[in-house]
Design a protein around this motif. Structure first.
Motif, PDB file in Angstrom:
ATOM      1  N   ALA A   1       0.822  -1.208   0.000  1.00 28.09           N
ATOM      2  CA  ALA A   1       0.000   0.000   0.000  1.00 28.09           C
ATOM      3  C   ALA A   1       0.860   1.263   0.000  1.00 28.09           C
ATOM      4  CB  ALA A   1      -0.938   0.004   1.203  1.00 28.09           C
ATOM      5  N   GLN A   2       2.063   1.190   0.561  1.00 28.79           N
ATOM      6  CA  GLN A   2       2.912   2.373   0.634  1.00 28.79           C
ATOM      7  C   GLN A   2       3.507   2.753  -0.724  1.00 28.79           C
ATOM      8  OE1 GLN A   2       2.907   4.272   3.322  1.00 28.79           O
ATOM      9  NE2 GLN A   2       1.496   2.729   4.148  1.00 28.79           N
ATOM     10  N   ALA A   3       3.209   1.955  -1.759  1.00 23.58           N
ATOM     11  CA  ALA A   3       3.640   2.323  -3.115  1.00 23.58           C
ATOM     12  C   ALA A   3       2.688   3.314  -3.779  1.00 23.58           C
ATOM     13  CB  ALA A   3       3.767   1.074  -3.987  1.00 23.58           C
TER      14      ALA A   3
ATOM     15  N   ALA B   1      10.684   6.149  -8.468  1.00 23.34           N
ATOM     16  CA  ALA B   1      11.526   4.957  -8.381  1.00 23.34           C
ATOM     17  C   ALA B   1      12.053   4.749  -6.965  1.00 23.34           C
ATOM     18  CB  ALA B   1      12.681   5.064  -9.369  1.00 23.34           C
ATOM     19  N   LEU B   2      12.496   5.826  -6.326  1.00 26.57           N
ATOM     20  CA  LEU B   2      13.021   5.705  -4.963  1.00 26.57           C
ATOM     21  C   LEU B   2      11.940   5.291  -3.976  1.00 26.57           C
ATOM     22  CD1 LEU B   2      15.385   8.822  -4.767  1.00 26.57           C
ATOM     23  CD2 LEU B   2      16.061   6.413  -4.801  1.00 26.57           C
ATOM     24  N   ILE B   3      10.797   5.954  -4.032  1.00 25.97           N
ATOM     25  CA  ILE B   3       9.714   5.653  -3.086  1.00 25.97           C
ATOM     26  C   ILE B   3       9.150   4.263  -3.354  1.00 25.97           C
ATOM     27  CG2 ILE B   3       7.394   6.337  -2.344  1.00 25.97           C
ATOM     28  CD1 ILE B   3       8.293   9.244  -2.932  1.00 25.97           C
ATOM     29  N   GLY B   4       9.032   3.899  -4.638  1.00 27.91           N
ATOM     30  CA  GLY B   4       8.556   2.558  -4.956  1.00 27.91           C
ATOM     31  C   GLY B   4       9.499   1.485  -4.453  1.00 27.91           C
ATOM     32  N   GLY B   5      10.803   1.715  -4.587  1.00 31.90           N
ATOM     33  CA  GLY B   5      11.772   0.742  -4.086  1.00 31.90           C
ATOM     34  C   GLY B   5      11.707   0.591  -2.577  1.00 31.90           C
ATOM     35  N   ILE B   6      11.569   1.711  -1.867  1.00 32.70           N
ATOM     36  CA  ILE B   6      11.445   1.662  -0.413  1.00 32.70           C
ATOM     37  C   ILE B   6      10.181   0.923   0.000  1.00 32.70           C
ATOM     38  CG2 ILE B   6      11.097   3.079   1.655  1.00 32.70           C
ATOM     39  CD1 ILE B   6      12.882   5.206   0.265  1.00 32.70           C
ATOM     40  N   ALA B   7       9.062   1.212  -0.686  1.00 30.43           N
ATOM     41  CA  ALA B   7       7.792   0.548  -0.379  1.00 30.43           C
ATOM     42  C   ALA B   7       7.887  -0.955  -0.618  1.00 30.43           C
ATOM     43  CB  ALA B   7       6.670   1.145  -1.225  1.00 30.43           C
ATOM     44  N   LEU B   8       8.586  -1.343  -1.664  1.00 31.16           N
ATOM     45  CA  LEU B   8       8.762  -2.765  -1.962  1.00 31.16           C
ATOM     46  C   LEU B   8       9.518  -3.467  -0.846  1.00 31.16           C
ATOM     47  CD1 LEU B   8       8.607  -5.178  -3.950  1.00 31.16           C
ATOM     48  CD2 LEU B   8      10.734  -4.323  -4.971  1.00 31.16           C
ATOM     49  N   ILE B   9      10.604  -2.868  -0.391  1.00 29.61           N
ATOM     50  CA  ILE B   9      11.425  -3.488   0.655  1.00 29.61           C
ATOM     51  C   ILE B   9      10.672  -3.546   1.982  1.00 29.61           C
ATOM     52  CG2 ILE B   9      13.534  -3.217   2.019  1.00 29.61           C
ATOM     53  CD1 ILE B   9      14.785  -1.946  -0.518  1.00 29.61           C
ATOM     54  N   LEU B  10      10.046  -2.427   2.371  1.00 26.14           N
ATOM     55  CA  LEU B  10       9.304  -2.403   3.634  1.00 26.14           C
ATOM     56  C   LEU B  10       8.140  -3.389   3.611  1.00 26.14           C
ATOM     57  CD1 LEU B  10       9.148   1.421   4.441  1.00 26.14           C
ATOM     58  CD2 LEU B  10      10.507  -0.321   5.606  1.00 26.14           C
TER      59      LEU B  10
END
Length: 396
Positions: free
Chosen positions: A185-187, A228-237
């Motif tokens: 959801a954070q994506a 890209a940065l926020i999507g990558g962070i959301a994926l990891i979290l």
């Protein structure tokens, strides 16, 4: 005793902006027909004049395709703008409630980014309406591109403000629950920023003015990197919490959020590449486009397999599409179908055909086009099903 008619959508949630977003995406799927099947020599996109010429000189199949595409664009554009207006009215009232205050103190605050996401899509829809239905638009389009940049930048400021309020709260005072973050959801912020970025990239790819195109390149790059940065962070979290806590069935549709995100970033990259070629002589080859689009499509298919695995094991479709349970988050399932249909059109026409691997309008060409249309019409069915469930009335 008189019964009261109610609708599930009357219990408002900001995720209902995805209704407008999904119908806007369906406009794009019908525009793909015109873009790739109607000749438009000397231009990147088909205009009213190209469509009229193709209809006048085309055979029955061409005319039928054009009529269906125009009806689809007109109908879903109406639905897109209608549901955007409905959401904006309801959102304004909902902000005065305790539900809004509660949401602003939880992980779900990022759902508010669905508003700028839908608004950016509607600006794109208005441009498609102009290209398809307004004669002589290209004579004044250079005056419209700066206005489009301002519109998208305004929406971008709104998105960054909403995201900044969320990040300012959780980074300063804490309160972000990793346990409740067992989804992607954070994506949502990445999705919204990417949609703004692809809108900003349109003048980069279409404007004949070097300054306007350069501004589109610079601004769209900012939102590309942010997404890209926020999507990558959301994926990891999200993965970290999912591996520990398992999936939450109501937010399970977010497993597919990276599918539309990748389509948007792919189109953004193509627009930037075209702008670099037109104004700065930095052309990418057909092979480069084939590899770029194949990489995006491969990632999307992996995301699709993962999302399908989780949704099937959770029995999501049985519970939320045909069962008694209702969730506004179900509208997140609309975006992947649209995204795959659009990406397949680009992969086929800008990748396989341009690289000489498949002939235009060959049997193989129509097989892949048919697969794109399968995703498109399955998504139309899904939208109709969800609208009936969420906006249909029941007695109470």
């Amino acid at each position: 005793m008189q019964t009261k008619k109610i609708r599930p959508a009357d219990t408002y949630a900001p995720l209902y902006f995805l209704v407008s977003l999904g119908t806007g995406g369906l406009v794009v799927t019908f525009f793909m027909w015109l873009m790739h099947w109607v000749p438009h020599p000397g231009r990147s996109v088909p205009l009213f004049e190209d469509i009229v010429a193709a209809f006048s000189s085309g055979d029955l199949m061409m005319r039928s395709m054009i009529v269906i595409a125009l009806i689809g664009i007109a109908w879903f554009s109406f639905q897109n703008l209608r549901y955007l207006a409905w959401n904006l009215r309801r959102y304004h009232r909902w902000k005065q409630t305790e539900a809004y205050t509660r949401l602003r103190s939880t992980n779900a605050e990022t759902q508010l980014l669905a508003m700028p996401l839908a608004m950016a899509m509607s600006v794109n829809v208005c441009f498609m309406l102009g290209m398809v239905f307004v004669p002589g638009l290209w004579n004044v389009v250079e005056y419209l591109f700066p206005l489009a940049l301002l519109a998208f930048l305004g929406i971008g400021v709104l998105a960054l403000q909403l995201l900044g309020q969320f990040l300012g709260r959780v980074l300063v005072t804490g309160g972000f629950s990793c346990t409740d973050n067992n989804s992607f959801a954070q994506a949502m912020p990445a999705f919204a920023l990417a949609m703004i970025g692809v809108g900003l990239a349109a003048p980069a790819g279409l404007s004949a003015n070097r300054i306007v195109a350069g501004a589109g390149l610079v601004f769209s790059t900012f939102f590309l990197i942010a997404a890209a940065l926020i999507g990558g962070i959301a994926l990891i979290l999200g993965l970290r919490s999912l591996l520990e806590n398992g999936a939450n069935i109501e937010t399970a549709p977010t497993f597919s959020v990276f599918i539309p995100l990748l389509t948007i970033l792919g189109i953004l990259s193509l627009r930037q590449s075209h702008g670099l070629d037109e104004h700065f002589a930095l052309a990418g080859s057909a092979a480069d486009r084939l590899m770029l689009l194949s990489q995006y499509l491969s990632a999307q298919l992996l995301c699709l397999l993962l999302a399908a695995l989780v949704l099937v094991r959770l029995h999501y479709f049985a519970r939320f599409l045909v069962g008694r349970e209702i969730s506004a988050g179900s509208y997140a399932l609309v975006c992947p179908g649209v995204a795959l249909a659009v990406m397949l059109h680009f992969w086929l026409n800008r990748g396989l055909v341009d690289a000489g691997l498949i002939g235009k309008f060959s049997v193989s060409y129509w097989i892949i086009s048919g697969l794109a249309m399968l995703f498109q019409f399955a998504t139309i069915w899904l939208v109709a099903t969800l609208n009936r469930r969420h906006f249909g009335t029941t007695d109470q």
